[in-house]
Design an enzyme around this catalytic site. Structure first.
Site, short mmCIF file in Angstrom:
data_model
loop_
_atom_site.label_atom_id
_atom_site.label_comp_id
_atom_site.label_asym_id
_atom_site.label_seq_id
_atom_site.Cartn_x
_atom_site.Cartn_y
_atom_site.Cartn_z
N ASN A 1 0.85 -1.20 0.00
CA ASN A 1 0.00 0.00 0.00
C ASN A 1 0.88 1.24 0.00
OD1 ASN A 1 0.45 0.84 2.88
ND2 ASN A 1 -0.44 -1.19 3.23
N ASP B 1 -5.22 -5.89 4.94
CA ASP B 1 -6.32 -6.68 5.50
C ASP B 1 -6.32 -8.11 4.96
OD1 ASP B 1 -7.36 -4.71 7.17
OD2 ASP B 1 -8.38 -3.74 5.49
N1 CTP Z 1 -5.23 -2.27 11.74
C1 CTP Z 1 -4.69 -3.38 12.35
N2 CTP Z 1 -4.73 -4.58 11.73
C2 CTP Z 1 -5.33 -4.71 10.53
C3 CTP Z 1 -5.89 -3.59 9.90
C4 CTP Z 1 -5.83 -2.38 10.54
O1 CTP Z 1 -4.16 -3.25 13.45
N3 CTP Z 1 -5.36 -5.88 9.95
C5 CTP Z 1 -5.18 -0.97 12.43
C6 CTP Z 1 -4.45 0.12 11.68
O2 CTP Z 1 -3.09 0.16 12.08
C7 CTP Z 1 -5.17 1.37 12.11
C8 CTP Z 1 -6.58 0.89 12.40
O3 CTP Z 1 -6.49 -0.50 12.58
O4 CTP Z 1 -4.64 1.93 13.29
C9 CTP Z 1 -7.57 1.18 11.31
O5 CTP Z 1 -7.09 0.68 10.09
P1 CTP Z 1 -7.89 0.85 8.74
O6 CTP Z 1 -7.12 0.20 7.64
O7 CTP Z 1 -8.31 2.28 8.59
O8 CTP Z 1 -9.22 0.06 9.06
P2 CTP Z 1 -9.63 -1.43 8.97
O9 CTP Z 1 -9.87 -1.90 10.37
O10 CTP Z 1 -8.65 -2.23 8.17
O11 CTP Z 1 -11.05 -1.34 8.24
P3 CTP Z 1 -11.38 -1.04 6.69
O12 CTP Z 1 -10.28 -1.64 5.88
O13 CTP Z 1 -12.68 -1.72 6.52
O14 CTP Z 1 -11.48 0.44 6.56
#
Ligand code: CTP
Length: 423
Positions: free
Chosen positions: A225, A291
């Site tokens: 990313n 993710d």
């Molecule tokens: N985060 C995490 N582990 C993951 C994904 C995200 O610890 N697998 C943490 C990121 O470091 C950040 C927070 O969760 O502090 C939010 O991450 P974000 O990518 O915005 O959200 P997601 O929980 O992944 O949700 P979405 O992708 O649906 O927006």
């Protein structure tokens, strides 16, 4: 009418920089004439000032002026031949609490970026372990030049260096644009902020994650990313400068005086964060964690001749914050980040609740020029009690300072003895 009591100024408010030693480096641009006023302001604020002039600076300002103003010898020559057995640049460089270069020419910035030490000033800077503040001043076209921009970004990314951005205006040669040295008031305020920044996080154990994870597809390719890691590194630097015991878990390699654990995938990051979490008092999770990851990693490079289409089967990665939010102790603080392209507040609030966070820092990734890869961002800080704060566009380091203030306040609140509720 009651007369307002006039407050006697105390020595500290008159001399805020008392007992601080500042090495004032002056390089050869027309703004060098302002170095005398700057030296005078620093001295009046209580600092011990030692001026070091490059050969070109002496074309604009005389050592005698600075010697008279600073009340200290002015240093110009690398090889003076007389004096003590120990070279003066080593002594002075080690004594300095701060190196301030004002003005810094394009040439000096280029030499610093490369680590060249061909005169006394550059040698002293290389021999010093103090914070180095650089106030560029030059013609706008020289500042815009990719070489100068590259050199400035090299310095900006180097631990201990801080650029005091030049202002927009008419420069000495009559051109208009960015390149005027920052005002002396701005320089004084920046120096004060750095030298007087209180160790408000002294001894606190703070775990920070930075960068984007990489999920391998085969030995060559990965799913990644756009995260640059700048926010996390700025956060770790700011907390360290305030006396915290910082551990940085990063996908980006950086050379820092605190422990940096280099990881690549979300699973590596999960393992490292889980190992460190128990010993930390705060976790700041700036990392952009993938993710999903490929279900199977090909042992060999996938060949394009194998088929017309390539279908990658992905499987969900662990949500690190979610897991830690579940085991978080009452004395631990977790700050998460949310980069959103729509429904910013709704999505960020949902993540704050779902992951049991204390704070979430939300930003809108559709705003051009800020966020991913940029040195700046504009964010909204959301607290678990529903309160929130808007931070307009500012450098990531300034956002990090803000988060350090917030952590210091929360640690203090956690330690405040709870008042007994009367029966
Ligand atoms: N985060 C995490 N582990 C993951 C994904 C995200 O610890 N697998 C943490 C990121 O470091 C950040 C927070 O969760 O502090 C939010 O991450 P974000 O990518 O915005 O959200 P997601 O929980 O992944 O949700 P979405 O992708 O649906 O927006």
């Amino acid at each position: 009418m009651k007369k307002a009591k006039s407050r006697e100024p105390n020595a500290e408010s008159l001399n805020p920089l008392k007992s601080k030693t500042i090495l004032l480096g002056v390089s050869g641009g027309i703004a060098a004439y302002k170095a005398c006023d700057l030296a005078s302001m620093l001295r009046r604020a209580g600092a011990e000032v030692h001026a070091v002039l490059t050969a070109n600076a002496r074309e604009f300002v005389t050592p005698l002026s600075l010697k008279t103003i600073t009340r200290n010898a002015v240093h110009c020559e690398q090889f003076s031949g007389d004096g003590e057995w120990r070279p003066e640049h080593i002594d002075l460089a080690q004594k300095a609490d701060l190196v301030l270069i004002a003005p810094a020419t394009a040439d000096l910035i280029a030499r610093l970026a490369c680590g060249i030490c061909d005169d006394l000033l550059t040698t002293m800077i290389l021999a010093s372990r103090a914070q180095v503040m650089v106030a560029p001043a030059m013609n706008p076209r020289m500042l815009e030049h990719p070489a100068t921009q590259h050199n400035l970004s090299v310095l900006q990314n180097r631990y201990r260096y801080e650029i005091i951005p030049p202002e927009v205006g008419e420069v000495a040669c009559g051109d208009f644009g960015a390149g005027k040295m920052a005002s002396l008031e701005t320089i004084m305020a920046t120096v004060g902020a750095r030298l007087l920044s209180h160790r408000t996080l002294a001894g606190r154990e703070i775990l920070v994650t930075a960068g984007g994870t990489r999920e391998p597809i085969d030995p060559v390719r990965f799913i990644g990313n756009r995260s640059s890691g700048k926010m996390g590194i700025a956060m770790a630097d700011a907390a360290y400068a305030r006396g915290a015991e910082v551990t940085l878990i990063s996908t980006v390699e950086v050379d820092r005086p605190y422990p940096v654990l280099l990881v690549e995938t979300a699973q590596d990051m999960q393992e490292a964060v889980e190992t460190e979490f128990d010993n930390c008092q705060a976790l700041v999770m700036t990392a952009a964690v993938a993710d999903f990851r490929p279900l199977a990693v090909s042992e060999h490079k996938i060949k394009k001749t194998e088929s017309e289409d390539l279908l990658l089967e992905l499987t969900k990665n662990p949500d690190i914050l979610d897991l830690l939010g579940r085991v978080k102790r009452k004395d631990q603080i977790i700050i998460g980040f949310a980069a959103e392209s729509e429904a910013l507040l709704t999505n960020a609030t949902d993540k704050l609740r779902r992951k049991n966070l204390d704070v979430i820092v939300a930003n809108d990734i559709t705003v051009p020029d800020i966020g991913f890869g940029s040195d700046d961002n504009a964010v909204i800080i959301l607290n678990e009690d529903g309160s929130r704060e808007n931070l307009p566009r500012m450098p990531k380091r300034a956002i990090a300072e803000h988060l350090c203030d917030l952590l210091a306040e929360r640690f203090a609140a956690l330690e405040k003895p709870k008042s007994k509720v009367p029966n």
